[in-house]
Design a protein around this motif. Structure first.
Motif, PDB file in Angstrom:
ATOM      1  N   ALA A 261       0.826  -1.215   0.000  1.00  0.00           N
ATOM      2  CA  ALA A 261       0.000   0.000   0.000  1.00  0.00           C
ATOM      3  C   ALA A 261       0.857   1.260   0.000  1.00  0.00           C
ATOM      4  O   ALA A 261       0.529   2.256  -0.668  1.00  0.00           O
ATOM      5  N   ALA A 334      -4.978  -1.002   3.351  1.00  0.00           N
ATOM      6  CA  ALA A 334      -4.338  -1.237   2.057  1.00  0.00           C
ATOM      7  C   ALA A 334      -5.354  -1.264   0.931  1.00  0.00           C
ATOM      8  O   ALA A 334      -5.141  -0.681  -0.145  1.00  0.00           O
ATOM      9  N   HIS A 338      -5.838   1.571  -2.235  1.00  0.00           N
ATOM     10  CA  HIS A 338      -5.883   1.232  -3.656  1.00  0.00           C
ATOM     11  C   HIS A 338      -7.185   1.640  -4.329  1.00  0.00           C
ATOM     12  O   HIS A 338      -7.302   1.553  -5.562  1.00  0.00           O
TER      13      HIS A 338
END
Length: 384
Positions: A261, A334, A338
């Protein structure tokens, strides 16, 4: 008090990570998506002596402790290849066969478990018992020198990969308390009377889950592990290692997804700046990193206590709780970092969500850990 890691532990981390990095997420994620075992990595780890690192040297192991096995669990996960069966075969079964097995049982199972040629999985969970071990209904009864087993288990991991199952069964009733007397048995997976049925789960994992049925399954007397009716105490010898290694896997998963991430956030540019520059993105990742490092400290403490033969129940439960929560928060951050790509197969995050979410439930649920801490650490009235 010295928190510096020893050179031996640093070298162990580097070696395990280097081996696993040769496989990495590009190897793990497709197998998790397809439900296929990571056999090639398991074989490599066995050949390097890492699967049996906690087993006695005279049986082919490394002669080290749970601290070293936890490092193996953490570093494989941190390199993108968490190995769920390390908790089961290396930690639970390996520790219990070492602690309670006959010489014949040790010589038969431990060398091949250490080399990666064999796995021994663990069967305790039942549909109607859940976390209440005293309610286990799988029964083993004497028939001459043999045992006859009837009952069922479910959510048993890796049966298709295993040579044998370490089975927990009821062998009597305590006349004073009315609770079950338990015993442990080593059951080859090809034993007549054992029916193995895959249990479909939506979480994407390489390891399959199974329901087991025992229909007048006959075992020789030599299948008994340890003393008859002492299984309850013997099981707890393996549960702390399971919690500790589960915590180590969670720490490794968190490290892996946070690294991915962070790399994404520093290269993904929207409105002329990397998204890492926005606190709405960076703070959840930073918070997850703090929680991960705190969990790693408790995991190290729990492993040290176990290896020193000191009471490790409280620390093991706390480590498992903290690490599972940290891994869950790390994967969530994470995925959110995204954006839509967090759900894309290309970025491969959902299998790590699956194992992190699983480890908030198993091998002991977060609620049962809180019950333990409330009762044993705080002295509060037992709630169940």
């Amino acid at each position: 008090m010295d928190f510096r890691e020893s050179s031996e532990h640093r070298d162990l981390r580097a070696t395990v990570r280097a081996i696993t990095a040769e496989f990495g997420p590009g190897y793990y994620v497709p197998r998790a998506e397809a439900g296929e075992p990571t056999s090639e990595l398991w074989t490599r780890l066995g050949a390097g002596g890492f699967l049996g690192i906690n087993l006695p040297e005279e049986y082919g192991g490394g002669g080290a402790g749970l601290a070293e096995l936890a490092i193996v669990c953490e570093e494989t996960a941190a390199a993108g290849c968490p190995q769920l069966l390390l908790l089961v075969s290396a930690a639970i079964s390996g520790e219990m066969i070492t602690g309670f097995g006959t010489e014949e049982q040790k010589r038969h199972f431990l060398p091949r478990m250490a080399s990666g040629e064999s796995k021994v999985v663990f069967a305790i969970t039942e549909p109607d018992a859940g976390s209440n071990t005293h309610k286990l209904s799988t029964v083993a009864k004497r028939d001459g020198s043999d045992w006859i087993v009837n009952g069922a288990k479910y959510y048993i991991s890796g049966v298709d990969e295993a040579e044998a199952i370490l089975l927990v069964a009821r062998t009597g009733i305590d006349e004073t308390s009315g609770r079950a007397r338990l015993s442990l048995f080593l059951v080859p997976t090809d034993t007549p009377g054992l029916e193995k049925t895959p249990l479909p789960v939506s979480a994407k994992l390489p390891e399959k889950q199974f329901t087991l049925h025992f229909d007048d399954m006959r075992l020789p007397g030599s299948a008994l592990l340890g003393a008859q009716d002492e299984g309850f105490h013997q099981v707890f010898h393996g549960l702390n290692p399971e919690r500790i290694t589960g915590a180590a896997v969670c720490v490794g998963v968190a490290r892996h997804v946070l690294a991915q991430a962070s790399a994404y956030a520093t290269t993904r540019t929207v409105w002329d700046a990397p998204i890492a520059a926005h606190q709405g993105v960076s703070h959840p990742l930073a918070k997850a990193r703090i929680e991960t490092d705190l969990a790693a400290l408790m995991t190290s403490k729990a492993a040290w206590l176990h290896d020193e033969d000191l009471p490790a129940g409280e620390a093991s439960n706390m480590a498992k709780y903290a690490a599972a929560e940290a891994a869950g928060a790390a994967v969530e951050a994470a995925i959110q970092t995204h954006g839509g790509n967090g759900l894309a197969t290309e970025y491969g995050l959902l299998p790590y969500w699956g194992i992190a979410r699983l480890l908030r439930i198993a091998p002991v649920s977060r609620e049962m850990v809180l019950n333990f801490v409330a009762q044993h650490s705080l002295g509060l009235t037992r709630s169940y």
